[in-house]
Write a protein that holds these residues in place. Structure first.
Motif, PDB file in Angstrom:
ATOM      1  N   MET A   1      31.892  28.474  30.322  1.00  0.00           N
ATOM      2  CA  MET A   1      32.220  29.786  30.879  1.00  0.00           C
ATOM      3  C   MET A   1      32.458  30.768  29.734  1.00  0.00           C
ATOM      4  SD  MET A   1      35.221  30.976  33.583  1.00  0.00           S
ATOM      5  CE  MET A   1      36.632  30.489  32.581  1.00  0.00           C
ATOM      6  N   MET A   2      31.955  31.979  29.909  1.00  0.00           N
ATOM      7  CA  MET A   2      32.295  33.074  29.001  1.00  0.00           C
ATOM      8  C   MET A   2      33.136  34.093  29.739  1.00  0.00           C
ATOM      9  SD  MET A   2      30.150  36.015  27.042  1.00  0.00           S
ATOM     10  CE  MET A   2      31.043  37.086  25.892  1.00  0.00           C
ATOM     11  N   LEU A   3      34.207  34.545  29.077  1.00  0.00           N
ATOM     12  CA  LEU A   3      35.032  35.636  29.562  1.00  0.00           C
ATOM     13  C   LEU A   3      34.997  36.746  28.520  1.00  0.00           C
ATOM     14  CD1 LEU A   3      38.127  33.548  30.717  1.00  0.00           C
ATOM     15  CD2 LEU A   3      36.290  34.422  32.169  1.00  0.00           C
ATOM     16  N   TRP A   4      35.076  37.978  28.983  1.00  0.00           N
ATOM     17  CA  TRP A   4      35.119  39.075  28.015  1.00  0.00           C
ATOM     18  C   TRP A   4      36.047  40.188  28.510  1.00  0.00           C
ATOM     19  CZ3 TRP A   4      30.949  37.856  31.048  1.00  0.00           C
ATOM     20  CH2 TRP A   4      30.476  38.832  31.942  1.00  0.00           C
ATOM     21  N   SER A   5      36.590  40.903  27.541  1.00  0.00           N
ATOM     22  CA  SER A   5      37.519  41.997  27.819  1.00  0.00           C
ATOM     23  C   SER A   5      36.715  43.254  28.112  1.00  0.00           C
ATOM     24  CB  SER A   5      38.428  42.231  26.607  1.00  0.00           C
ATOM     25  OG  SER A   5      39.065  41.033  26.215  1.00  0.00           O
ATOM     26  N   THR A   6      36.866  43.794  29.306  1.00  0.00           N
ATOM     27  CA  THR A   6      36.027  44.930  29.699  1.00  0.00           C
ATOM     28  C   THR A   6      36.396  46.214  28.985  1.00  0.00           C
ATOM     29  OG1 THR A   6      37.453  45.397  31.608  1.00  0.00           O
ATOM     30  CG2 THR A   6      35.563  43.945  31.974  1.00  0.00           C
ATOM     31  N   ARG A   7      37.608  46.281  28.406  1.00  0.00           N
ATOM     32  CA  ARG A   7      37.980  47.471  27.635  1.00  0.00           C
ATOM     33  C   ARG A   7      37.782  47.261  26.138  1.00  0.00           C
ATOM     34  NH1 ARG A   7      43.669  48.601  29.004  1.00  0.00           N
ATOM     35  NH2 ARG A   7      43.755  46.811  30.434  1.00  0.00           N
ATOM     36  N   ASP A   8      37.062  46.194  25.790  1.00  0.00           N
ATOM     37  CA  ASP A   8      36.586  45.994  24.428  1.00  0.00           C
ATOM     38  C   ASP A   8      35.130  46.467  24.377  1.00  0.00           C
ATOM     39  OD1 ASP A   8      36.762  45.244  21.787  1.00  0.00           O
ATOM     40  OD2 ASP A   8      36.695  43.096  22.145  1.00  0.00           O
ATOM     41  N   ASP A   9      34.371  46.112  23.353  1.00  0.00           N
ATOM     42  CA  ASP A   9      33.024  46.665  23.194  1.00  0.00           C
ATOM     43  C   ASP A   9      31.909  45.652  23.434  1.00  0.00           C
ATOM     44  OD1 ASP A   9      33.422  45.121  20.962  1.00  0.00           O
ATOM     45  OD2 ASP A   9      33.158  46.740  19.505  1.00  0.00           O
ATOM     46  N   ILE A  10      32.230  44.492  24.011  1.00  0.00           N
ATOM     47  CA  ILE A  10      31.213  43.456  24.220  1.00  0.00           C
ATOM     48  C   ILE A  10      30.047  43.974  25.063  1.00  0.00           C
ATOM     49  CG2 ILE A  10      30.764  41.286  25.428  1.00  0.00           C
ATOM     50  CD1 ILE A  10      32.002  40.717  22.799  1.00  0.00           C
ATOM     51  N   GLU A  11      30.332  44.618  26.186  1.00  0.00           N
ATOM     52  CA  GLU A  11      29.263  45.102  27.056  1.00  0.00           C
ATOM     53  C   GLU A  11      28.515  46.260  26.410  1.00  0.00           C
ATOM     54  OE1 GLU A  11      30.689  44.214  31.564  1.00  0.00           O
ATOM     55  OE2 GLU A  11      31.873  45.700  30.487  1.00  0.00           O
ATOM     56  N   ASP A  12      29.207  47.108  25.664  1.00  0.00           N
ATOM     57  CA  ASP A  12      28.545  48.223  24.987  1.00  0.00           C
ATOM     58  C   ASP A  12      27.510  47.723  23.987  1.00  0.00           C
ATOM     59  OD1 ASP A  12      30.058  50.052  26.370  1.00  0.00           O
ATOM     60  OD2 ASP A  12      31.524  50.334  24.766  1.00  0.00           O
TER      61      ASP A  12
END
Length: 286
Positions: free
Chosen positions: A230-241
């Motif tokens: 599983m991968m989790l990511w912080s939506t207010r970080d820049d991973i998606e950007d």
């Protein structure tokens, strides 16, 4: 912090461990220590055996001399620390959860010891080679510290050690109100230690060289993660950007990967511990 946990030093690592049930090891990121998990580990320990080490070079763990290749701070070396630690604690098979720099150690552990890792969770990280191959002007501007840390003349150590508390925002965004007083005190002790700062930077230097090579070799050999991941990511970080859908980055390494974002800034274990605990419990239980 960590009520009911035992504090030990095993194989050069400072480690807290407690709880009962299936074992899971939690690996912190930069510039934290194992105490970043202080709100997460006790909740997980209600149904799992939880192991929280300081990674090699970080916090109060051992800081071996480095070399020209930075191999002593490679993720393969750090992963070997984790498998040895878990063996010492009597856990031949275990789940591994890693955040930030710890995510690189986590997936390297799962790749190198697939017979020992039951489940893998990576948080706010993609394979090193994937990050470097996607490097563009935005990545270079946002993650400029990778290149600064990578300079072999060691300007990073000189700059950071001149005023570590300002560099790491120790009284603003990383203040005691955000980290919790005891976690903050452990964080301060780490960043004030020049040997720890040097070791943390060596981690990054290894990432730009020997760790990238290990990923390239695995990819060329067609090696993939075989455990549930599983991968989790912080939506207010820049991973998606930077990456768009980060799960797409992982799918060539783990076709069946699952995951989702968590409403948090980068240090999710401190900023959104309850949601992180729920996500981990759901995944680790199944």
């Amino acid at each position: 912090m960590f009520e009911g946990f035992q504090l030990d030093r095993i194989g050069g690592l400072r480690v807290r461990h407690g709880g009962s049930g299936l074992p899971v090891v939690l690996l912190h990121g930069h510039p934290r220590t194992h105490t970043t998990w202080w709100q997460v580990a006790p909740e997980l320990a209600r149904e799992f055996t939880v192991v929280c080490p300081d990674l090699r070079g970080y916090g109060e763990s051992h800081k071996p001399p480095s070399d020209a290749t930075h191999t002593p701070y490679s993720k393969r070396s750090m992963a070997r620390d984790i498998t040895s630690l878990m063996s010492e604690l009597g856990h031949e098979r275990f789940a591994v959860v890693g955040h930030d720099r710890g995510s690189y150690v986590a997936y390297r552990t799962a790749l190198d010891w697939p017979d020992r890792v039951t489940k893998l969770v990576v948080i706010d990280g993609v394979p090193v080679v994937e990050a470097l191959e996607r490097c563009d002007a935005k990545f270079a501007a946002d993650w400029w510290h990778w290149w600064f840390f990578g300079q072999l003349a060691k300007p990073a150590e000189r700059v950071i050690c001149a005023d570590p508390e300002t560099w790491y925002n120790a009284w603003t965004s990383n203040g005691p109100d955000q980290l919790g007083p005891e976690n903050h005190a452990d964080f301060l002790a780490a960043i004030r230690n020049p040997a720890t700062v040097h070791a943390m930077i060596e981690d990054y230097r290894a990432g730009l060289g020997v760790d990238r090579q290990a990923d390239e070799d695995d990819r060329a050999a067609g090696r993939q993660l075989t455990c549930p991941t599983m991968m989790l990511w912080s939506t207010r970080d820049d991973i998606e950007d930077i990456y768009g859908d980060p799960l797409q980055v992982w799918r060539s390494w783990c076709p069946q990967i699952v995951g989702h974002g968590i409403d948090s800034t980068h240090h999710v274990a401190e900023n959104a511990p309850a949601e992180l605990v729920r996500s981990l419990q759901t995944f680790l239980r199944t």
